[in-house]
Write a protein that holds these residues in place. Structure first.
Motif, mmCIF file in Angstrom:
data_model
loop_
_atom_site.group_PDB
_atom_site.id
_atom_site.type_symbol
_atom_site.label_atom_id
_atom_site.label_comp_id
_atom_site.label_asym_id
_atom_site.label_seq_id
_atom_site.Cartn_x
_atom_site.Cartn_y
_atom_site.Cartn_z
ATOM 1 N N THR A 221 40.559 -66.697 -55.340
ATOM 2 C CA THR A 221 41.556 -65.641 -55.440
ATOM 3 C C THR A 221 41.353 -64.787 -56.681
ATOM 4 N N GLU A 222 40.384 -65.191 -57.512
ATOM 5 C CA GLU A 222 40.027 -64.350 -58.654
ATOM 6 C C GLU A 222 39.653 -62.956 -58.158
ATOM 7 N N CYS A 223 39.134 -62.929 -56.965
ATOM 8 C CA CYS A 223 38.718 -61.663 -56.395
ATOM 9 C C CYS A 223 39.351 -61.468 -55.020
ATOM 10 N N ASP A 224 40.282 -60.539 -54.948
ATOM 11 C CA ASP A 224 41.022 -60.333 -53.696
ATOM 12 C C ASP A 224 40.103 -59.962 -52.553
ATOM 13 N N SER A 225 38.987 -59.383 -52.905
ATOM 14 C CA SER A 225 38.070 -58.878 -51.888
ATOM 15 C C SER A 225 37.703 -59.941 -50.861
ATOM 16 N N PHE A 226 37.861 -61.178 -51.279
ATOM 17 C CA PHE A 226 37.549 -62.230 -50.321
ATOM 18 C C PHE A 226 38.346 -62.081 -49.046
ATOM 19 N N THR A 227 39.557 -61.518 -49.193
ATOM 20 C CA THR A 227 40.421 -61.380 -48.025
ATOM 21 C C THR A 227 39.865 -60.342 -47.060
ATOM 22 N N VAL A 228 38.920 -59.547 -47.567
ATOM 23 C CA VAL A 228 38.270 -58.566 -46.708
ATOM 24 C C VAL A 228 37.522 -59.268 -45.574
ATOM 25 N N PHE A 229 37.080 -60.493 -45.886
ATOM 26 C CA PHE A 229 36.295 -61.196 -44.886
ATOM 27 C C PHE A 229 37.201 -61.894 -43.914
ATOM 28 N N ASP A 230 37.472 -61.138 -42.880
ATOM 29 C CA ASP A 230 38.501 -61.523 -41.931
ATOM 30 C C ASP A 230 37.977 -62.492 -40.886
ATOM 31 N N HIS A 231 38.897 -62.770 -39.997
ATOM 32 C CA HIS A 231 38.645 -63.707 -38.924
ATOM 33 C C HIS A 231 37.470 -63.263 -38.055
ATOM 34 N N GLN A 232 37.428 -61.991 -37.743
ATOM 35 C CA GLN A 232 36.361 -61.449 -36.886
ATOM 36 C C GLN A 232 34.982 -61.755 -37.442
ATOM 37 N N PHE A 233 34.866 -61.576 -38.745
ATOM 38 C CA PHE A 233 33.580 -61.805 -39.400
ATOM 39 C C PHE A 233 33.145 -63.267 -39.262
ATOM 40 N N LYS A 234 34.091 -64.135 -39.504
ATOM 41 C CA LYS A 234 33.791 -65.570 -39.386
ATOM 42 C C LYS A 234 33.409 -65.921 -37.957
ATOM 43 N N LEU A 235 34.113 -65.323 -37.000
ATOM 44 C CA LEU A 235 33.796 -65.591 -35.593
ATOM 45 C C LEU A 235 32.360 -65.172 -35.284
ATOM 46 N N LYS A 236 31.995 -64.006 -35.777
ATOM 47 C CA LYS A 236 30.632 -63.503 -35.567
ATOM 48 C C LYS A 236 29.614 -64.470 -36.148
ATOM 49 N N LEU A 237 29.933 -64.949 -37.328
ATOM 50 C CA LEU A 237 29.023 -65.861 -38.015
ATOM 51 C C LEU A 237 28.888 -67.158 -37.213
ATOM 52 N N GLN A 238 29.998 -67.579 -36.638
ATOM 53 C CA GLN A 238 29.945 -68.793 -35.823
ATOM 54 C C GLN A 238 29.128 -68.553 -34.560
ATOM 55 N N GLU A 239 29.309 -67.379 -33.983
ATOM 56 C CA GLU A 239 28.487 -66.991 -32.830
ATOM 57 C C GLU A 239 27.013 -67.061 -33.206
ATOM 58 N N LEU A 240 26.721 -66.494 -34.369
ATOM 59 C CA LEU A 240 25.338 -66.484 -34.843
ATOM 60 C C LEU A 240 24.800 -67.907 -34.960
ATOM 61 N N ASN A 241 25.622 -68.779 -35.516
ATOM 62 C CA ASN A 241 25.179 -70.165 -35.693
ATOM 63 C C ASN A 241 24.964 -70.860 -34.354
ATOM 64 N N PHE B 286 24.892 -58.909 -32.508
ATOM 65 C CA PHE B 286 25.152 -58.767 -33.928
ATOM 66 C C PHE B 286 24.922 -57.339 -34.361
ATOM 67 N N ASP B 287 26.002 -56.647 -34.327
ATOM 68 C CA ASP B 287 25.972 -55.211 -34.470
ATOM 69 C C ASP B 287 25.974 -54.776 -35.919
ATOM 70 N N HIS B 288 26.035 -53.496 -36.042
ATOM 71 C CA HIS B 288 26.012 -52.862 -37.346
ATOM 72 C C HIS B 288 27.168 -53.331 -38.231
ATOM 73 N N GLN B 289 28.342 -53.397 -37.653
ATOM 74 C CA GLN B 289 29.540 -53.797 -38.402
ATOM 75 C C GLN B 289 29.339 -55.146 -39.088
ATOM 76 N N PHE B 290 28.751 -56.058 -38.339
ATOM 77 C CA PHE B 290 28.545 -57.399 -38.865
ATOM 78 C C PHE B 290 27.619 -57.374 -40.076
ATOM 79 N N LYS B 291 26.543 -56.623 -39.929
ATOM 80 C CA LYS B 291 25.590 -56.505 -41.037
ATOM 81 C C LYS B 291 26.240 -55.873 -42.260
ATOM 82 N N LEU B 292 27.077 -54.867 -41.998
ATOM 83 C CA LEU B 292 27.762 -54.213 -43.109
ATOM 84 C C LEU B 292 28.649 -55.208 -43.853
#
Lengths: 152, 152
Positions: free
Chosen positions: B119-139, A127-133
């Motif tokens: 969708t009120e806030c587009d920024s949600f789209t910033v949270f891409d697939h990679q991030f979710k994968l990392k989170l799943q790894e974490l879990n 869980f690298d820096h990117q993830f935390k960011l």
DNA sequence: ATATAATAAATCGTATACGATGTAAATGAG
DNA sequence: CTCATTTACATCGTATACGATTTATTATAT
């Protein structure tokens, strides 16, 4: 017209985060047991180790926790002789939270134990820096959204 | 020898996750208010919309929640006529949780509202697939660690 | 077939977490 | 200065969240 379906649970960011918190709490419960501390109590100590003598309001902001949540946690920490509550001399409304000697000394022991636990599993380094960011971005976003809600 | 310091709060993954959950809960509280639902109650509905008629044990595993947590949530959902509890015919120990018509129909309305909010806030789209994968790894990692603790 | 173990729920005790309300002290507008 | 407002904290009510214990049922070993 197609029926609107909810996103599958596993795909939802909010669920992944919700689950992660519960797992962390569980994990820390065991780790902190020898110190007679819960995870939120430990979080408060972390904040105080970083800057001692904060007033409750400052702690509340640093931890994004309301006073209704913080108060019972602080009371427990007082009971257990980790911190003290002192009325502020400047502003009689404020209450200063300070570490006791026990609270100060525990930083070393607890931090060592936590870092030992963490390195038990190398995967943590995954869980690298990117993830935390990204997570911080997420938190900033969530804060903004909550602030927007406040104003409605 | 240098004194052992704790990691700053903001650098700690566990704190970022802890904070994110609290923020999500807060955000969903407002969003779900019109439906008289809390966030955990909504999570249970999400699970049932995905597969109805689970027994409590299955729900417990899908959500990683203990029965002590799940039971009061389910009771509330029964009170509010979102789900029903029926003893299983095959195994009299088990209890089947099923969606009521209200529970089924609410999927459309609630999902639409949630996706509008998102969708009120587009920024949600910033949270891409990679991030979710990392989170799943974490879990996954956290699960393993918790399992290891179990066995001690 | 029966005693034992394992399993699914239910219940209880402790500790969060949040919003709402109450209180006392500080701030500010006239 | 005085009264209305704001602010910091405390308290209460509701809803999780977890571990431990209890109860009823099923599975298993002999």
């Amino acid at each position: 017209m197609a029926k609107v379906k909810a996103q599958p649970l596993e795909d939802q960011l909010c669920f992944a985060i919700y689950k992660a918190t519960n797992q962390y709490t569980k994990l820390y419960r065991k780790a902190l047991e020898p110190f007679d501390l819960t995870y939120p109590q430990y979080i408060v100590l972390l904040a105080l180790w970083e800057s001692d003598h904060m007033i409750i309001k400052q702690l509340s902001e640093k931890l994004s926790l309301g006073i209704g949540t913080l108060n019972p946690i602080i009371s427990k920490l007082v009971e257990k002789d980790y911190v003290t509550k002192t009325p502020s001399p400047m502003d009689k409304r404020s209450v200063v939270i300070s570490l006791t000697p026990k609270g100060k000394n525990s930083e070393k022991t607890i931090s060592e134990m936590i870092s030992t636990k963490a390195t038990e599993c190398d995967s943590f380094t995954v869980f690298d820096h990117q993830f935390k960011l990204k997570l911080q971005e997420l938190n900033t976003l969530l804060s903004h959204l909550n602030d927007l809600e406040e104003k409605k």
